[in-house]
Design a protein around this motif. Structure first.
Motif, PDB file in Angstrom:
ATOM      1  N   MET A  75     113.845  -7.374 147.564  1.00 23.32           N
ATOM      2  CA  MET A  75     113.666  -7.480 146.117  1.00 23.32           C
ATOM      3  C   MET A  75     114.945  -7.964 145.435  1.00 23.32           C
ATOM      4  SD  MET A  75     111.488  -3.971 145.450  1.00 23.32           S
ATOM      5  CE  MET A  75     111.538  -4.118 143.673  1.00 23.32           C
ATOM      6  N   ALA A  76     116.082  -7.378 145.828  1.00 29.74           N
ATOM      7  CA  ALA A  76     117.352  -7.738 145.206  1.00 29.74           C
ATOM      8  C   ALA A  76     117.737  -9.183 145.506  1.00 29.74           C
ATOM      9  CB  ALA A  76     118.455  -6.794 145.682  1.00 29.74           C
ATOM     10  N   GLY A 120     123.012  -6.477 142.291  1.00 26.87           N
ATOM     11  CA  GLY A 120     123.341  -5.632 143.432  1.00 26.87           C
ATOM     12  C   GLY A 120     123.548  -4.182 143.049  1.00 26.87           C
ATOM     13  N   THR A 121     124.281  -3.924 141.970  1.00 26.52           N
ATOM     14  CA  THR A 121     124.542  -2.549 141.555  1.00 26.52           C
ATOM     15  C   THR A 121     123.258  -1.853 141.133  1.00 26.52           C
ATOM     16  OG1 THR A 121     126.772  -3.162 140.829  1.00 26.52           O
ATOM     17  CG2 THR A 121     125.883  -1.080 140.005  1.00 26.52           C
ATOM     18  N   GLY A 122     122.422  -2.554 140.365  1.00 28.17           N
ATOM     19  CA  GLY A 122     121.161  -1.958 139.934  1.00 28.17           C
ATOM     20  C   GLY A 122     120.277  -1.572 141.094  1.00 28.17           C
ATOM     21  N   PHE A 123     120.120  -2.469 142.058  1.00 25.45           N
ATOM     22  CA  PHE A 123     119.258  -2.174 143.202  1.00 25.45           C
ATOM     23  C   PHE A 123     119.921  -1.205 144.183  1.00 25.45           C
ATOM     24  CE2 PHE A 123     116.789  -5.888 141.817  1.00 25.45           C
ATOM     25  CZ  PHE A 123     115.508  -5.372 141.973  1.00 25.45           C
ATOM     26  N   TYR A 124     121.244  -1.190 144.240  1.00 25.96           N
ATOM     27  CA  TYR A 124     121.931  -0.182 145.061  1.00 25.96           C
ATOM     28  C   TYR A 124     121.556   1.218 144.584  1.00 25.96           C
ATOM     29  CZ  TYR A 124     125.677   2.942 146.546  1.00 25.96           C
ATOM     30  OH  TYR A 124     126.384   4.017 147.045  1.00 25.96           O
ATOM     31  N   PHE A 125     121.498   1.393 143.264  1.00 20.71           N
ATOM     32  CA  PHE A 125     121.152   2.710 142.739  1.00 20.71           C
ATOM     33  C   PHE A 125     119.655   2.996 142.857  1.00 20.71           C
ATOM     34  CE2 PHE A 125     125.375   2.519 140.764  1.00 20.71           C
ATOM     35  CZ  PHE A 125     125.823   3.781 141.134  1.00 20.71           C
ATOM     36  N   LEU A 126     118.851   1.985 143.117  1.00 23.07           N
ATOM     37  CA  LEU A 126     117.463   2.247 143.497  1.00 23.07           C
ATOM     38  C   LEU A 126     117.434   2.990 144.833  1.00 23.07           C
ATOM     39  CD1 LEU A 126     114.384   1.885 143.176  1.00 23.07           C
ATOM     40  CD2 LEU A 126     114.633  -0.389 144.226  1.00 23.07           C
ATOM     41  N   ILE A 127     118.229   2.516 145.774  1.00 24.15           N
ATOM     42  CA  ILE A 127     118.331   3.187 147.073  1.00 24.15           C
ATOM     43  C   ILE A 127     118.907   4.590 146.911  1.00 24.15           C
ATOM     44  CG2 ILE A 127     119.445   3.123 149.346  1.00 24.15           C
ATOM     45  CD1 ILE A 127     119.480   0.046 149.088  1.00 24.15           C
ATOM     46  N   GLU A 128     119.981   4.713 146.131  1.00 24.10           N
ATOM     47  CA  GLU A 128     120.634   6.007 145.954  1.00 24.10           C
ATOM     48  C   GLU A 128     119.724   7.021 145.260  1.00 24.10           C
ATOM     49  OE1 GLU A 128     124.056   7.042 146.882  1.00 24.10           O
ATOM     50  OE2 GLU A 128     123.327   5.477 148.235  1.00 24.10           O
ATOM     51  N   ASN A 182     108.112 -16.772 139.858  1.00 22.47           N
ATOM     52  CA  ASN A 182     106.649 -16.761 139.893  1.00 22.47           C
ATOM     53  C   ASN A 182     106.095 -16.037 141.114  1.00 22.47           C
ATOM     54  OD1 ASN A 182     107.292 -18.569 141.927  1.00 22.47           O
ATOM     55  ND2 ASN A 182     106.554 -20.380 140.820  1.00 22.47           N
ATOM     56  N   ILE A 183     106.922 -15.171 141.711  1.00 16.82           N
ATOM     57  CA  ILE A 183     106.483 -14.483 142.922  1.00 16.82           C
ATOM     58  C   ILE A 183     105.401 -13.441 142.623  1.00 16.82           C
ATOM     59  CG2 ILE A 183     108.226 -12.651 142.846  1.00 16.82           C
ATOM     60  CD1 ILE A 183     108.479 -12.986 145.903  1.00 16.82           C
ATOM     61  N   LEU A 184     105.332 -12.981 141.371  1.00 15.07           N
ATOM     62  CA  LEU A 184     104.333 -11.990 140.968  1.00 15.07           C
ATOM     63  C   LEU A 184     103.384 -12.635 139.959  1.00 15.07           C
ATOM     64  CD1 LEU A 184     106.762  -8.963 140.452  1.00 15.07           C
ATOM     65  CD2 LEU A 184     105.285  -9.364 142.424  1.00 15.07           C
ATOM     66  N   PRO A 185     102.283 -13.223 140.413  1.00 19.26           N
ATOM     67  CA  PRO A 185     101.367 -13.928 139.510  1.00 19.26           C
ATOM     68  C   PRO A 185     100.937 -13.057 138.327  1.00 19.26           C
ATOM     69  CG  PRO A 185     100.740 -14.300 141.790  1.00 19.26           C
ATOM     70  CD  PRO A 185     101.820 -13.264 141.817  1.00 19.26           C
ATOM     71  N   GLY A 186     101.072 -13.621 137.140  1.00 20.48           N
ATOM     72  CA  GLY A 186     100.718 -12.888 135.936  1.00 20.48           C
ATOM     73  C   GLY A 186     101.840 -12.039 135.382  1.00 20.48           C
ATOM     74  N   HIS A 187     102.876 -11.808 136.183  1.00 19.61           N
ATOM     75  CA  HIS A 187     104.005 -10.979 135.758  1.00 19.61           C
ATOM     76  C   HIS A 187     105.319 -11.754 135.733  1.00 19.61           C
ATOM     77  CE1 HIS A 187     101.973  -6.985 135.908  1.00 19.61           C
ATOM     78  NE2 HIS A 187     101.190  -7.618 136.777  1.00 19.61           N
ATOM     79  N   GLY A 188     105.412 -12.823 136.497  1.00 24.04           N
ATOM     80  CA  GLY A 188     106.659 -13.577 136.574  1.00 24.04           C
ATOM     81  C   GLY A 188     107.409 -13.274 137.855  1.00 24.04           C
ATOM     82  N   GLY A 189     108.705 -13.017 137.712  1.00 24.13           N
ATOM     83  CA  GLY A 189     109.544 -12.794 138.882  1.00 24.13           C
ATOM     84  C   GLY A 189     109.927 -11.331 139.044  1.00 24.13           C
ATOM     85  N   ILE A 190     110.726 -11.070 140.066  1.00 21.58           N
ATOM     86  CA  ILE A 190     111.209  -9.713 140.325  1.00 21.58           C
ATOM     87  C   ILE A 190     112.007  -9.191 139.132  1.00 21.58           C
ATOM     88  CG2 ILE A 190     112.842  -8.364 141.709  1.00 21.58           C
ATOM     89  CD1 ILE A 190     110.251  -8.842 143.163  1.00 21.58           C
ATOM     90  N   LEU A 191     112.879 -10.011 138.572  1.00 18.52           N
ATOM     91  CA  LEU A 191     113.695  -9.562 137.449  1.00 18.52           C
ATOM     92  C   LEU A 191     112.862  -9.305 136.202  1.00 18.52           C
ATOM     93  CD1 LEU A 191     116.965 -11.693 137.727  1.00 18.52           C
ATOM     94  CD2 LEU A 191     116.539  -9.352 138.502  1.00 18.52           C
ATOM     95  N   ASP A 192     111.752 -10.014 136.043  1.00 19.90           N
ATOM     96  CA  ASP A 192     110.876  -9.749 134.906  1.00 19.90           C
ATOM     97  C   ASP A 192     110.281  -8.355 134.971  1.00 19.90           C
ATOM     98  OD1 ASP A 192     111.009 -12.306 133.567  1.00 19.90           O
ATOM     99  OD2 ASP A 192     109.841 -13.127 135.215  1.00 19.90           O
ATOM    100  N   ARG A 193     110.078  -7.842 136.181  1.00 15.76           N
ATOM    101  CA  ARG A 193     109.485  -6.515 136.358  1.00 15.76           C
ATOM    102  C   ARG A 193     110.535  -5.426 136.518  1.00 15.76           C
ATOM    103  NH1 ARG A 193     105.949  -5.730 133.730  1.00 15.76           N
ATOM    104  NH2 ARG A 193     106.706  -7.620 132.765  1.00 15.76           N
ATOM    105  N   CYS A 194     111.716  -5.795 136.966  1.00 13.50           N
ATOM    106  CA  CYS A 194     112.725  -4.777 137.304  1.00 13.50           C
ATOM    107  C   CYS A 194     113.927  -4.806 136.363  1.00 13.50           C
ATOM    108  CB  CYS A 194     113.203  -4.970 138.747  1.00 13.50           C
ATOM    109  SG  CYS A 194     111.885  -4.817 139.971  1.00 13.50           S
ATOM    110  N   ASP A 195     113.836  -5.547 135.252  1.00 14.35           N
ATOM    111  CA  ASP A 195     114.996  -5.672 134.372  1.00 14.35           C
ATOM    112  C   ASP A 195     115.473  -4.318 133.838  1.00 14.35           C
ATOM    113  OD1 ASP A 195     112.735  -5.359 132.788  1.00 14.35           O
ATOM    114  OD2 ASP A 195     112.905  -7.305 131.812  1.00 14.35           O
ATOM    115  N   SER A 196     114.528  -3.456 133.471  1.00 11.60           N
ATOM    116  CA  SER A 196     114.920  -2.135 132.963  1.00 11.60           C
ATOM    117  C   SER A 196     115.511  -1.260 134.060  1.00 11.60           C
ATOM    118  CB  SER A 196     113.709  -1.432 132.339  1.00 11.60           C
ATOM    119  OG  SER A 196     113.220  -2.146 131.219  1.00 11.60           O
TER     120      SER A 196
END
Length: 262
Positions: free
Chosen positions: A33-34, A119-127, A234-248
């Motif tokens: 994802m990252a 990287g920092t945002g997704f690192y804290f997803l793991i943490e 455009n990897i997520l049809p109807g939603h956009g990209g990973i960053l469009d869904r994971c920005d928050s």
């Protein structure tokens, strides 16, 4: 709408089981994802994916993402993660010389900041997952509740625009509604889950997370508006990209640890 729903079901069908399992499978998912998220940002800047600078930025991202136990196994205590990240920074800066300034200092700065941000945002997803599934679900439900509350309450009651230059559809009423829904979710977690956090502290933290989650959304909108793109990918049809869904997520998950509630 149908496309969005199908995509959401498929995405959750992949993400939730791996989040439940945790460990290496979840780390691998986070890396995927990252990496996609980083290259979405680089593509906004029209930086070629298969280029030296993009690969170096990807290397830096992968170093940042490494959980502590995996890093210790690889480095065997000979080097710290900060030292490895700085080495990646030096390599990216050196690449400006190797390319005879075709890859400029400004572009190097963009690559470095992009790798740090994603990287920092997704690192804290793991943490957060390592700290406990309840904390991960709390953070995600607060984010999703904020988004849903802001959308539905803003649509029915929102009149004054929140930040029209950046995101013309967001309203002050929607923003407040999103915080209210997030607080309801926090109360449910306080009653139903064993988080080990006093209720008043949890509510205070939830307000901060909801506000910063909305800021993460606005930052992503600012990126897209600046670079003239509708979606990050455009990897997520109807939603956009990973960053469009994971920005928050990139704002909320580090904040959970900065506030030391985990």
């Amino acid at each position: 709408m149908k496309e969005r729903i199908v995509t959401a079901i498929v995405a959750m069908g992949i993400f939730l089981p791996l989040a439940w399992i945790g460990g290496l499978p979840f780390v691998i998912l986070t890396y995927i994802m990252a990496t996609i998220g980083l290259f979405e940002l680089l593509r906004m800047k029209k930086q070629p994916a298969m280029s030296g600078q993009s690969l170096l930025a990807g290397l830096m991202l992968w170093v940042i993402l490494l959980p502590g136990e995996y890093f210790q196994m690889l480095a065997a205590g000979r080097i710290t993660k900060m030292e490895m990240v700085y080495l990646a920074v030096l390599l990216i800066l050196s690449y400006t010389v190797i390319t005879k300034n075709r890859f400029t200092f400004d572009e190097a700065g963009f690559s470095i900041l992009s790798a740090l941000y994603v990287g920092t945002g997704f690192y804290f997803l793991i943490e957060t997952r390592e700290a406990g599934l309840v904390y991960l679900f709390y953070a995600l439900f607060v984010i999703w509740g904020t988004d849903s509350g802001a959308y539905f309450i803003g649509k029915s009651m929102g009149k004054r625009k929140l930040w029209p230059v950046i995101s013309p559809n967001k309203t002050i009423g929607g923003s407040i509604g999103g915080i209210a829904v997030a607080l309801v979710i926090a109360l449910l977690f306080a009653v139903l889950a064993d988080m080990g956090i006093p209720t008043m502290k949890l509510l205070f933290v939830t307000v901060l997370l909801s506000v910063f989650g909305q800021m993460g959304d606005l930052v992503q909108s600012a990126f897209k508006r600046h670079y003239g793109v509708k979606d990050s990918g455009n990897i997520l049809p109807g939603h956009g990209g990973i960053l469009d869904r994971c920005d928050s997520w990139l704002f909320v998950l580090p904040l959970l640890h900065i506030l030391q509630i985990i």
